[in-house]
Design an enzyme around this catalytic site. Structure first.
Site, mmCIF file in Angstrom:
data_model
loop_
_atom_site.group_PDB
_atom_site.id
_atom_site.type_symbol
_atom_site.label_atom_id
_atom_site.label_comp_id
_atom_site.label_asym_id
_atom_site.label_seq_id
_atom_site.Cartn_x
_atom_site.Cartn_y
_atom_site.Cartn_z
ATOM 1 N N ASP A 1 0.814 -1.216 0.000
ATOM 2 C CA ASP A 1 0.000 0.000 0.000
ATOM 3 C C ASP A 1 0.846 1.264 0.000
ATOM 4 O O ASP A 1 0.666 2.153 -0.843
ATOM 5 C CB ASP A 1 -0.933 0.009 1.220
ATOM 6 C CG ASP A 1 -2.072 -0.986 1.100
ATOM 7 O OD1 ASP A 1 -1.928 -1.953 0.337
ATOM 8 O OD2 ASP A 1 -3.099 -0.803 1.773
ATOM 9 N N ARG B 1 -0.551 3.272 17.526
ATOM 10 C CA ARG B 1 -0.830 4.448 16.694
ATOM 11 C C ARG B 1 -0.422 5.777 17.328
ATOM 12 O O ARG B 1 0.095 6.647 16.635
ATOM 13 C CB ARG B 1 -2.306 4.479 16.279
ATOM 14 C CG ARG B 1 -2.733 3.310 15.371
ATOM 15 C CD ARG B 1 -1.702 3.013 14.328
ATOM 16 N NE ARG B 1 -2.092 1.989 13.376
ATOM 17 C CZ ARG B 1 -1.281 1.058 12.927
ATOM 18 N NH1 ARG B 1 -0.040 0.999 13.373
ATOM 19 N NH2 ARG B 1 -1.674 0.181 12.024
ATOM 20 N N ASP C 1 -7.870 2.736 11.297
ATOM 21 C CA ASP C 1 -6.596 3.420 11.457
ATOM 22 C C ASP C 1 -6.589 4.826 10.876
ATOM 23 O O ASP C 1 -5.882 5.703 11.371
ATOM 24 C CB ASP C 1 -5.462 2.588 10.852
ATOM 25 C CG ASP C 1 -4.961 1.530 11.802
ATOM 26 O OD1 ASP C 1 -5.248 1.634 13.006
ATOM 27 O OD2 ASP C 1 -4.269 0.605 11.348
ATOM 28 N N SER D 1 -3.823 -8.590 4.486
ATOM 29 C CA SER D 1 -3.019 -7.480 4.977
ATOM 30 C C SER D 1 -2.516 -7.806 6.381
ATOM 31 O O SER D 1 -3.224 -8.411 7.182
ATOM 32 C CB SER D 1 -3.872 -6.204 5.009
ATOM 33 O OG SER D 1 -3.174 -5.143 5.589
#
Length: 416
Positions: free
Chosen positions: A15, A94, A123, A179
């Site tokens: 990605d 994150r 996300d 993923s």
């Protein structure tokens, strides 16, 4: 002339490699940013790839220590868990990634930051809410929400074709298109064949942990010590570990070789969609479970009940929804610290074929548990006759409830 500098959260994967190329095609100068949060990755090879694609610079920031101390340890202290199953491995990473990315963007004079999160995932929310809290004036370029981008790249297969066209090397293939997102706390898997919630996850997908059925036939015992709710020492056959990063890595090693920490769930995303995810959370699973056990020995009943009802639930929700940089998170962390003053002691643990179990616990400082009071073989300081009054008082309300039922002709004895 470039439109301006953009700091891209870069992983080296499919990605973000395609997004890097796309941003260059759009005329931006791209600063690639990579966060080392413990994922098993060749960072230098990824940096070389980013520069080869066309990034003007590539930063690699080691965030492992702050990830453990500032995010994972508070999560352990409040037993954070989302929807009773998910230990928030992705969510926990994150905030430290977003903070470091903004720092790089500021250093490089970037007018915008960018990421590779899809328009259907959590996300994007987690990163962008953090970005705006950390630098309210920052611009965000989110390609997966740009109609030009997502109409061109409708899925991972289109990205694979684009990568092939641009000669971008990637590890994903059309036969294994799921993923992955990995950090020191866990590895997550989603998309591709996993989107059918009734499809069994392939055994070769799991990256971190041994298949529990193939784990060692002998259990492994170890001891975890806590002070004020935080792990401070792990005693195992490899020696004593006290430094937070080393302790966490050792817990991971033990759990991984015994197949501890796999879950396969369907969860509710913040944006309103349901999502199937497979997660490996080895060391964190064990540390959290040991902490819960020690609280049973050392924590006041009412404080624990209030913490479980309000703090644990709210803190997990805040982490999951991307609201780490918020006043409510600061308030809750103060509450977590206050709740953990008495959580001091050690837990003897065992890992064996996918299972974690507690085989003993003790505290040298906390005296809420009294062996003689709890014993069935001696009276101790507790007078059994005192229980009569306790029962009588608590029965007042229930007697009235039973009498009201009788008057209505509704027997509690007869099954309905």
């Amino acid at each position: 002339m470039a439109k301006g500098k953009v700091c891209l959260a870069y992983s080296g994967g499919l990605d973000t490699s395609c997004i890097l190329q796309y941003l260059l095609d759009e005329g931006y100068e791209v600063i690639a940013f990579m966060a080392d949060v413990g994922q098993e990755e060749d960072f230098e090879a990824a940096k070389e790839k980013a520069l080869k694609i066309g990034a003007s610079q590539c930063y690699i920031e080691d965030l492992r220590q702050e990830f453990i101390e500032e995010l994972c340890y508070p999560a352990i202290a409040c037993n954070a868990i989302y929807e009773s199953v998910y230990l928030l491995g992705t969510s926990l990473a994150r905030p430290v990634i977003a903070r470091a990315q903004i720092a790089v963007a500021q250093k490089e004079g970037c007018f915008a930051v960018s990421h590779g999160c899809t328009g259907k995932g959590n996300d994007q929310v987690r990163f962008e809410l953090a970005f705006y809290a950390l630098q309210p004036s920052i611009k965000v370029i989110a390609p997966w929400r740009d109609p030009v981008f997502y109409n061109r790249f409708k899925g991972r297969n289109d990205l694979l074709d684009y990568a092939s066209e641009k000669k971008i090397p990637v590890t994903s293939t059309k036969s294994k298109p799921w993923s992955m997102d990995e950090n020191l706390a866990h590895c997550s898997y989603e998309a591709g064949i996993l989107e059918d919630p009734n499809t069994t996850a392939p055994e070769d997908m799991w990256k971190l942990t041994v298949d529990p059925t193939k784990a060692p036939n002998e259990p492994e015992d170890f001891t975890i010590h806590f002070e004020k709710g935080l792990p401070v020492k792990l005693e195992c056959k490899d020696g004593d570990k006290t430094e937070p990063l080393d302790l966490f890595l050792t817990a991971n090693t033990i759990a991984r070789r015994h197949g501890v920490g796999r879950v396969d769930i369907v969860e509710n995303r913040f944006i309103g969609l349901k999502s199937r995810g497979c997660y490996e959370t080895p060391g964190l699973s064990m540390l959290r479970s040991a902490h819960i056990d020690l609280e049973g020995l050392t924590m006041d009943r009412e404080i624990r009940a209030l913490r479980d009802q309000f703090v644990t639930f709210a803190y997990a929700k805040i982490l999951y929804n991307g609201l780490y940089f918020s006043p409510e998170r600061e308030f809750l962390e103060t509450s977590i610290t206050a709740s953990q003053k008495s959580v001091n002691g050690a837990v003897r643990c065992r890992a064996y074929k996918g299972m974690f179990s507690v085989i003993g616990r003790w505290s040298d400082t906390e005296k809420l548990y009294d062996e003689s009071e709890s014993s069935m073989d001696e009276i101790g300081d507790f007078a059994p006759s005192d229980t009569t009054g306790f029962i009588s008082v608590n029965a007042i309300r229930l007697k009235k409830y039973g009498k009201a039922k009788e008057e209505k002709g509704e027997s509690l004895v007869t099954k309905h």
